[in-house]
Design a protein around this motif. Sequence first.
Motif, mmCIF file in Angstrom:
data_model
loop_
_atom_site.group_PDB
_atom_site.id
_atom_site.type_symbol
_atom_site.label_atom_id
_atom_site.label_comp_id
_atom_site.label_asym_id
_atom_site.label_seq_id
_atom_site.Cartn_x
_atom_site.Cartn_y
_atom_site.Cartn_z
ATOM 1 N N GLY A 126 -25.903 4.507 -4.929
ATOM 2 C CA GLY A 126 -26.355 5.732 -5.569
ATOM 3 C C GLY A 126 -27.479 6.375 -4.814
ATOM 4 O O GLY A 126 -27.755 6.023 -3.657
ATOM 5 N N LEU A 127 -28.116 7.331 -5.481
ATOM 6 C CA LEU A 127 -29.237 8.065 -4.901
ATOM 7 C C LEU A 127 -30.535 7.519 -5.497
ATOM 8 O O LEU A 127 -30.662 7.385 -6.712
ATOM 9 N N VAL A 128 -31.483 7.217 -4.617
ATOM 10 C CA VAL A 128 -32.761 6.670 -5.061
ATOM 11 C C VAL A 128 -33.867 7.251 -4.197
ATOM 12 O O VAL A 128 -33.638 7.593 -3.029
ATOM 13 N N GLN A 129 -35.038 7.381 -4.754
ATOM 14 C CA GLN A 129 -36.170 7.876 -3.988
ATOM 15 C C GLN A 129 -36.753 6.762 -3.123
ATOM 16 O O GLN A 129 -36.610 5.569 -3.443
ATOM 17 N N ALA A 130 -37.394 7.150 -2.073
ATOM 18 C CA ALA A 130 -38.059 6.185 -1.203
ATOM 19 C C ALA A 130 -39.033 5.335 -2.018
ATOM 20 O O ALA A 130 -39.739 5.845 -2.888
ATOM 21 N N GLY A 131 -39.013 4.042 -1.745
ATOM 22 C CA GLY A 131 -39.833 3.105 -2.502
ATOM 23 C C GLY A 131 -39.125 2.498 -3.689
ATOM 24 O O GLY A 131 -39.636 1.540 -4.294
ATOM 25 N N GLY A 132 -37.974 3.033 -4.029
ATOM 26 C CA GLY A 132 -37.224 2.547 -5.168
ATOM 27 C C GLY A 132 -36.371 1.332 -4.839
ATOM 28 O O GLY A 132 -36.422 0.791 -3.733
ATOM 29 N N SER A 133 -35.586 0.927 -5.828
ATOM 30 C CA SER A 133 -34.760 -0.269 -5.701
ATOM 31 C C SER A 133 -33.334 0.004 -6.149
ATOM 32 O O SER A 133 -33.086 0.902 -6.966
ATOM 33 N N LEU A 134 -32.425 -0.768 -5.605
ATOM 34 C CA LEU A 134 -31.023 -0.749 -6.017
ATOM 35 C C LEU A 134 -30.477 -2.158 -5.898
ATOM 36 O O LEU A 134 -30.922 -2.932 -5.044
ATOM 37 N N ARG A 135 -29.500 -2.466 -6.727
ATOM 38 C CA ARG A 135 -28.802 -3.728 -6.596
ATOM 39 C C ARG A 135 -27.314 -3.455 -6.421
ATOM 40 O O ARG A 135 -26.683 -2.858 -7.301
ATOM 41 N N LEU A 136 -26.796 -3.881 -5.303
ATOM 42 C CA LEU A 136 -25.375 -3.756 -5.027
ATOM 43 C C LEU A 136 -24.662 -5.032 -5.435
ATOM 44 O O LEU A 136 -25.221 -6.127 -5.314
ATOM 45 N N SER A 137 -23.436 -4.865 -5.877
ATOM 46 C CA SER A 137 -22.604 -6.006 -6.238
ATOM 47 C C SER A 137 -21.323 -5.968 -5.423
ATOM 48 O O SER A 137 -20.820 -4.895 -5.083
ATOM 49 N N CYS A 138 -20.797 -7.141 -5.153
ATOM 50 C CA CYS A 138 -19.513 -7.274 -4.462
ATOM 51 C C CYS A 138 -18.694 -8.308 -5.229
ATOM 52 O O CYS A 138 -19.019 -9.497 -5.196
ATOM 53 N N ALA A 139 -17.661 -7.839 -5.901
ATOM 54 C CA ALA A 139 -16.802 -8.720 -6.670
ATOM 55 C C ALA A 139 -15.599 -9.112 -5.836
ATOM 56 O O ALA A 139 -14.882 -8.240 -5.323
ATOM 57 N N ALA A 140 -15.380 -10.402 -5.710
ATOM 58 C CA ALA A 140 -14.257 -10.909 -4.917
ATOM 59 C C ALA A 140 -13.150 -11.384 -5.838
ATOM 60 O O ALA A 140 -13.406 -11.976 -6.885
ATOM 61 N N SER A 141 -11.924 -11.125 -5.428
ATOM 62 C CA SER A 141 -10.768 -11.591 -6.198
ATOM 63 C C SER A 141 -9.664 -11.976 -5.224
ATOM 64 O O SER A 141 -9.722 -11.694 -4.035
ATOM 65 N N MET A 178 -21.561 -12.704 11.251
ATOM 66 C CA MET A 178 -22.224 -11.614 11.955
ATOM 67 C C MET A 178 -21.309 -11.025 13.034
ATOM 68 O O MET A 178 -21.395 -9.843 13.351
ATOM 69 N N ASP A 179 -20.447 -11.857 13.610
ATOM 70 C CA ASP A 179 -19.620 -11.434 14.737
ATOM 71 C C ASP A 179 -18.204 -11.024 14.350
ATOM 72 O O ASP A 179 -17.669 -10.051 14.872
ATOM 73 N N THR A 180 -17.596 -11.775 13.450
ATOM 74 C CA THR A 180 -16.241 -11.460 13.025
ATOM 75 C C THR A 180 -16.110 -11.647 11.519
ATOM 76 O O THR A 180 -16.787 -12.503 10.947
ATOM 77 N N GLN A 181 -15.235 -10.854 10.930
ATOM 78 C CA GLN A 181 -15.031 -10.885 9.486
ATOM 79 C C GLN A 181 -13.528 -10.869 9.184
ATOM 80 O O GLN A 181 -12.746 -10.307 9.954
ATOM 81 N N ASP A 182 -13.139 -11.483 8.087
ATOM 82 C CA ASP A 182 -11.728 -11.525 7.716
ATOM 83 C C ASP A 182 -11.365 -10.473 6.673
ATOM 84 O O ASP A 182 -10.227 -10.003 6.639
ATOM 85 N N TYR A 183 -12.272 -10.127 5.816
ATOM 86 C CA TYR A 183 -11.991 -9.180 4.732
ATOM 87 C C TYR A 183 -13.167 -8.219 4.574
ATOM 88 O O TYR A 183 -14.323 -8.599 4.774
ATOM 89 N N TRP A 184 -12.804 -6.991 4.168
ATOM 90 C CA TRP A 184 -13.806 -5.953 3.942
ATOM 91 C C TRP A 184 -13.574 -5.260 2.606
ATOM 92 O O TRP A 184 -12.435 -5.105 2.167
ATOM 93 N N GLY A 185 -14.674 -4.814 2.017
ATOM 94 C CA GLY A 185 -14.577 -3.944 0.866
ATOM 95 C C GLY A 185 -14.500 -2.495 1.320
ATOM 96 O O GLY A 185 -14.534 -2.201 2.519
ATOM 97 N N GLN A 186 -14.428 -1.591 0.356
ATOM 98 C CA GLN A 186 -14.267 -0.177 0.684
ATOM 99 C C GLN A 186 -15.600 0.522 0.932
ATOM 100 O O GLN A 186 -15.627 1.635 1.453
ATOM 101 N N GLY A 187 -16.691 -0.125 0.569
ATOM 102 C CA GLY A 187 -18.011 0.418 0.798
ATOM 103 C C GLY A 187 -18.557 1.187 -0.397
ATOM 104 O O GLY A 187 -17.814 1.699 -1.234
ATOM 105 N N THR A 188 -19.883 1.246 -0.464
ATOM 106 C CA THR A 188 -20.555 2.015 -1.502
ATOM 107 C C THR A 188 -21.720 2.763 -0.854
ATOM 108 O O THR A 188 -22.457 2.187 -0.041
ATOM 109 N N GLN A 189 -21.870 4.019 -1.213
ATOM 110 C CA GLN A 189 -22.869 4.863 -0.575
ATOM 111 C C GLN A 189 -24.250 4.629 -1.187
ATOM 112 O O GLN A 189 -24.420 4.658 -2.411
#
Length: 123
Positions: free
Chosen positions: A10-25, A107-118
């Motif tokens: 989401g959108l946050v002001q400088a100095g603020g906080s956010l928590r991202l989640s990644c659900a695996a299935s 860090m070098d190679t990955q097997d699965y990716w999510g779609q990303g969050t802005q």
Amino acid sequence: QVQLVESGGGLVQAGGSLRLSCAASGRTSTSYAMGWFRQAPGKEREFVGAINWVGGPIYADPAKGRFTISRDYAKNTVFLQMSDLKPEDTAVYYCAAKRTPNVLTIMDTQDYWGQGTQVTVSS
């Protein structure tokens, strides 16, 4: 196959906080390394941090001291808690998984990716 779905951006002001989640299935495993990456406009995707059950989380330098990665094994979810956010943290944040207990190799190679969050940090 493993499906990864990020949320919490989401959108946050400088100095603020956010928590991202990644659900695996799907064919997930607690031994998989899980990582966070980000890609800012016009820049290459970069490593943010990663975690696995065999060791503590690791972080790239820009994330150290401000970001914290944690994992809820029961819910197959990985979190990225971000604090003291700066405009240069603005990017699309991606979750990734790798079929290995070695957290360093994601860090070098990955097997699965999510779609990303802005994530957008305003000054």
